[in-house]
Design a protein around this motif. Structure first.
Motif, short mmCIF file in Angstrom:
data_model
loop_
_atom_site.label_atom_id
_atom_site.label_comp_id
_atom_site.label_asym_id
_atom_site.label_seq_id
_atom_site.Cartn_x
_atom_site.Cartn_y
_atom_site.Cartn_z
N THR A 51 0.82 -1.23 0.00
CA THR A 51 0.00 0.00 0.00
C THR A 51 0.84 1.27 0.00
O THR A 51 0.29 2.36 -0.11
N GLY A 52 2.16 1.13 0.16
CA GLY A 52 3.03 2.30 0.15
C GLY A 52 3.15 3.00 1.47
O GLY A 52 3.69 4.12 1.54
N GLN A 53 2.64 2.39 2.55
CA GLN A 53 2.77 2.99 3.87
C GLN A 53 4.22 2.91 4.35
O GLN A 53 4.94 1.96 4.02
N THR A 54 4.63 3.88 5.16
CA THR A 54 5.85 3.71 5.93
C THR A 54 5.46 3.07 7.26
O THR A 54 4.53 3.53 7.91
N ALA A 55 6.12 2.00 7.61
CA ALA A 55 5.75 1.23 8.79
C ALA A 55 6.97 0.95 9.63
O ALA A 55 8.06 0.71 9.10
N ALA A 56 6.77 0.99 10.94
CA ALA A 56 7.89 0.76 11.86
C ALA A 56 7.43 -0.15 12.99
O ALA A 56 6.38 0.07 13.59
N LEU A 57 8.24 -1.17 13.25
CA LEU A 57 8.07 -2.00 14.44
C LEU A 57 8.95 -1.43 15.53
O LEU A 57 10.16 -1.29 15.34
#
Length: 980
Positions: A346-352
């Motif tokens: 989806t093009g999200q920036t994601a961080a764990l």
């Protein structure tokens, strides 16, 4: 830049905002009416290098302008006006010096602590000393504490704490530690600012002021004419009465906003004096209000009941929160990985975000199945990298006898023999050496054994290779206590030589790539401080070196995905992402359990002016409060770990309890959060579901072609053919043999071989002698054989004691056997064809005696329990078949003889002689039965059934995995299958 004010200038930014971006927006907004060069006069101090880089990245994105000076707080000492301060003593050097003082104290008073804990105590003491220097607490304050209500433990602890006195006072001014120097810098700088305050803007941003020196600096900057503080994650929703209730550190230090309350008290301001730095709207103001109420200092229930109903926008607050409560840590990792995979699409920036490094490694492994590599800010711990493991392998060789598995692990390491050429030959020779060691030993290789192995092979270069290896590893077990410099020099020389190979003088690939470079940095640091290390035992050196490597991490992504990140809690303070996943939300992980303090309890720390253990929990709570304010948030935890049920993180517990208590809207919002998480858990369960059902295998009973049937078996092989025919099929037809262990263990087969050798020598060398002389000679032979054939000190003693215990019984039996017959042959091999069949039966008799009347007596030694009479009749026909072979001239020199008797001599814990039931069976019948059995197999009438009549069905055997045992059991009917 700032208007004059009568109070210290303090600003804040709410949780959830992108702090570096909001900081820059506020600076630019205040400078927009100023000339362009004014921005260059602004000084911004931040507390992490990552924050510094992020601010510069945002400025670099444009437009072009003069930039403010962005520095680290720790760089203050590099200003020109403070150059008179001496440089800080390296931390490692100080820890080594403390270790020497601790070792000396422990040697003088051994009851204080075990010698093995010296370096752990030194590390803990160094941390305490850093804290004392940062908080401005001299040892005298600790020594004068009122400890009348404490146990005698304090008296012992105080002896260690007094060791730090040498590093305070003048020593701290002339040779300061990093914390002492930082405090000196702040003290001098603030003293200078009193008389000559700077007129340019100075901003401290992103710090909570949790350490003493930083807190002092923040007080000074806030009072400058153009100074300001910008606090991260400041809770503007917290009421005044709650701020006032946080004055007591003993009850409020674990609250996320406690550090800010301490700062307010130091500056003489209230919460209303702290303004917003920039007009930045947090992603969810409603969620910030919810979290603020949930994290109120205890007790909070009355506040929840009074203020909870006022939270009317709970659906808005929780609509972008997903709660994942996975049944296990593995499922938690898979669920997180699945969500991160969706983010890439989806093009999200994601961080764990999590402090749990095990979870991050599991998530990384799960993402690898889709070819996604996250950008992990922490990287890989250096001891887990190839150079780290290699160096630790070698450090572990000092003072230890070289074992076969240690040798092979070292030889197979990818950095061993990684020089210019010869790696292929090295791996081939290593494989050949491994097969030799597995089959023949020794369990403890030496230079001589390596040379003997190489000399027995074709000279294709392996002799030179074995000589190189033997020379490098020879004598390492003799390394004892020596100076740290000698340990390190020997260690690095050995590492370089092993990495280079015999034909290279460099260091191979040891120091190459980011991991090698980081390892070299750590080694160089140790080299610079090694002169302060004193004398170390090999064990102490190993611990010291491991601790050194544990302080470093390697960040070496091959192709990290630009939108998928893994952050620690510290990195999360300065970054922003569309999706934030807070993982590992269990107590003991986030927050982590405070490390036990071996020196002082909470009350003593407060009296001394030191930090409380709850400080770290409070900082973690502040990280949580900032991270949960992101645009979209996942909260994940594992309900169980590998051992037991887990306890949810206290912050998650508070949040869910508050929502569940607000029955009208909160409970529905909580259920919606859980439902979203359950949907993802369902997707993981579907992904894990095995869609193709494979039926279990049948119990095998293969029938190989006649020409593939075994043409020979030993008498013990016949026992295996009766009990587990499939094992004969696997070994004799398929020629599959179990691989011997890398290191031979002192197990029953080895014990049997050793005892056989002892008895063979004893009987072969026997002459006329008394019972006492015979016993002495028997034990002398035992000592000699055990010394050469049993390289296990403990096993040697046990086996010798067992033999000594049965020696008299055995010698009495020998006297009785000598009356029947004389020894004829020892360890005699024999063979006999089975009628007209193309089949030969073989045997190796431990002992054959012959009487004057021509009869033969057969003896077989058993170090375990001999088979019973019934077992011999039905299954274990070893002696009966051997006797039949004797009467068929199967042994050389024993033609035309009859068997007078055959017995097992049991040499176990309960020694016994078990005769073969010759009086209840006929040898001709035994032979005929064998012929019938072999005919049935060779004619294809009988299959080689797996586990046909096992003595103990609970045991596992060599070929069970090949037969797919477990998919069937002994109650299943074997399925015969004719093979072609």
């Amino acid at each position: 830049m700032f208007d004059p004010t009568g109070t210290p200038r303090v600003f804040g930014l709410p949780p959830g905002v992108d702090f570096p971006k909001a900081l820059i927006d506020g600076v630019l907004e205040r400078c927009k009416t100023r000339p362009p060069e004014f921005l260059a006069s602004v000084e911004i101090y931040v507390n992490t290098r990552r924050m510094q880089r992020r601010i510069r990245e945002i400025f670099d994105a444009g437009p072009a302008r003069l930039l403010p000076r962005v520095r680290l707080i720790t760089d203050l000492g590099q200003t020109a006006t403070l150059t008179g301060l001496p440089p800080a003593v390296p931390k490692l050097q100080r820890r080594l010096e403390l270790a020497q003082l601790v070792a000396k104290l422990v040697d003088q008073q051994p009851d204080l602590a075990p010698r093995a804990s010296v370096y752990d105590l030194a590390d803990s003491l160094a941390s305490l000393m850093d804290e004392m220097q940062s908080e401005g607490v001299p040892p005298e304050v600790i020594e004068t504490l009122d400890i009348s209500d404490q146990s005698g433990h304090w008296e012992r602890a105080l002896r260690f704490v007094k060791l730090t006195q040498a590093y305070f006072g003048e020593t701290a001014n002339e040779h300061p530690d990093s914390e002492a120097r930082q405090r000196l810098v702040v003290e001098r700088l603030t003293a200078k600012w009193v008389s000559n305050p700077p007129q340019n803007p100075i901003i401290i941003a992103g710090s909570t002021g949790s350490r003493g020196a930083t807190h002092m600096l923040m007080q000074a900057v806030a009072k400058l004419p153009q100074g300001a503080l910008v606090l991260p994650g400041y809770d503007f929703d917290l009421p005044d009465h709650v701020w006032s209730a946080m004055d007591d550190a003993m009850s409020a230090a674990d609250h996320p906003q406690f550090r800010f309350r301490a700062l307010q008290n130091s500056l003489g301001i209230d919460s209303g004096d702290i303004a917003e730095w920039a007009k930045t709207t947090p992603p969810s103001a409603a969620r910030n209000r919810l979290v603020s109420l949930a994290l109120r200092p205890a007790p909070v229930t009355d506040q929840w009941m009074a203020e909870g109903p006022k939270l009317t926008d709970l659906q808005t607050a929780c609509e972008n929160i997903t709660l994942v409560q996975a049944p296990s840590a593995r499922i938690e990792a898979l669920t997180i990985a699945l969500k991160l995979r969706q983010a890439t699409e989806t093009g999200q920036t994601a961080a764990l975000i999590t402090p749990d490094r095990t979870l991050t490694r599991q998530v990384t492994a799960a993402l690898d199945q889709w070819g996604i590599e996250p950008d992990d800010s922490a990287g890989l711990p250096l001891p887990m990298s190839a150079p780290g493991r290699f160096l630790l392998h070698i450090a572990g060789l000092f003072g230890q006898v070289l074992t076969s598995e240690t040798l092979l692990a070292l030889l197979k390491h990818p950095l061993t023999h990684s020089g210019n050429a010869g790696r292929g030959d090295h791996l081939r020779w290593t494989r050949d050496l491994e097969l030799h060691i597995r089959k023949n030993g020794p369990p403890f290789p030496t230079k001589d054994s390596l040379t003997a192995w190489a000399n027995a092979q074709a000279d294709d270069g392996r002799r030179e290779w074995a000589a190189w290896l033997g020379n490098l590893l020879n004598g390492l077990e003799t390394v004892s206590a020596r100076p740290l410099t000698d340990h390190l020099e020997h260690h690095l020389a050995l590492a370089r030589a092993l990495a280079a190979g015999p034909a290279d003088t460099g260091s191979g690939e040891l120091w190459e790539k980011p991991a090698g470079q980081k390892a070299l940095e750590q080694v160089n640091e140790l080299e610079r401080s090694a002169g302060h290390g004193g004398v170390l035992a090999p064990f102490d050196y190993m611990n010291l070196f491991r601790n050194l490597l544990n302080q470093a991490e390697v960040h070496d992504p091959t192709r990290p995905h630009p939108n998928i990140m893994i952050w620690g809690t510290l990195e999360a303070r300065v970054q922003g992402a569309d999706l934030v996943i807070l993982g590992g939300l269990n107590d003991g992980i986030w927050p982590a359990t405070p490390n036990p303090d071996p020196w002082m309890n909470r009350a003593m720390r407060q009296k001394a002016g030191l930090l409380l253990p709850e400080r770290q929990i409070g900082l973690s709570a502040h990280d949580f409060q900032q991270a949960i304010g992101a645009k979209e948030v996942w909260l994940t935890r594992a309900v169980r770990d590998a051992e037991a049920q887990t306890v949810p993180s206290r912050w998650l517990n508070r949040l869910t309890n508050l929502l569940d208590g607000l029955k009208e809207t909160g409970a529905d919002a909580l259920k919606a959060m859980q439902k979203r998480g359950d949907q993802w858990l369902g997707m993981v369960a579907e992904m894990e579901r095995i869609s193709v059902s494979i039926p279990p295998e049948n119990r095998p009973s293969p029938i190989p072609p006649t020409d593939a049937q075994p043409k020979s078996l030993s008498v013990t092989g016949i026992t295996k053919l009766i009990r587990d025919p499939y094992a004969v099929y696997a070994g004799k037809v398929l020629r599959l043999y179990p691989l011997d262990p890398i290191r031979q263990q002192p197990d029953a087969p080895v014990a049997g071989t050793v005892v056989h050798k002892i008895l063979e020598r004893f009987i072969k060398e026997r002459t006329d002698e008394t019972r006492d002389q015979a016993k002495a000679r028997l034990m002398q032979i035992a000592d000699e054989v055990l010394a050469t054939d049993a390289p296990w000190p403990a096993a040697r003693r046990v086996w010798r004691a067992k033999l000594a215990r049965i020696a008299d019984w055995f010698l009495q039996g020998e006297e009785d056997r000598a009356k029947l017959a004389k020894v004829f042959k020892l360890e005699q091999t024999g063979a006999a064809r089975l009628g007209a069949l193309d089949f030969t039966l073989t045997a190796r008799a431990d002992r054959l005696d012959r009487s004057d009347d021509g009869q033969t007596y057969i003896y077989d030694y058993k170090t375990g329990k001999p088979p019973t009479e019934k077992q011999q009749i039905e299954f274990d026909k070893q002696l009966l078949l051997t006797a039949a072979m004797v009467e068929r001239a199967g042994f050389k020199g024993l033609a035309d003889t009859r068997v007078g008797g055959a017995s097992f001599i049991g040499l176990g814990a309960s020694p016994e002689v078990v005769p073969a039931p010759l009086d209840k069976t006929d040898l001709n019948t035994i032979w005929a039965e064998l012929e019938t059995l072999i005919t049935a197999y060779t004619a294809g009438k009988k299959g080689y059934t797996s586990r046909r009549t096992m003595e103990k069905t609970s045991y596992s055997y060599d070929y069970d995995h090949l037969a797919r045992y477990g998919e069937w059991d002994e109650s299943d009917i074997p399925k015969q299958e004719a093979l072609t």
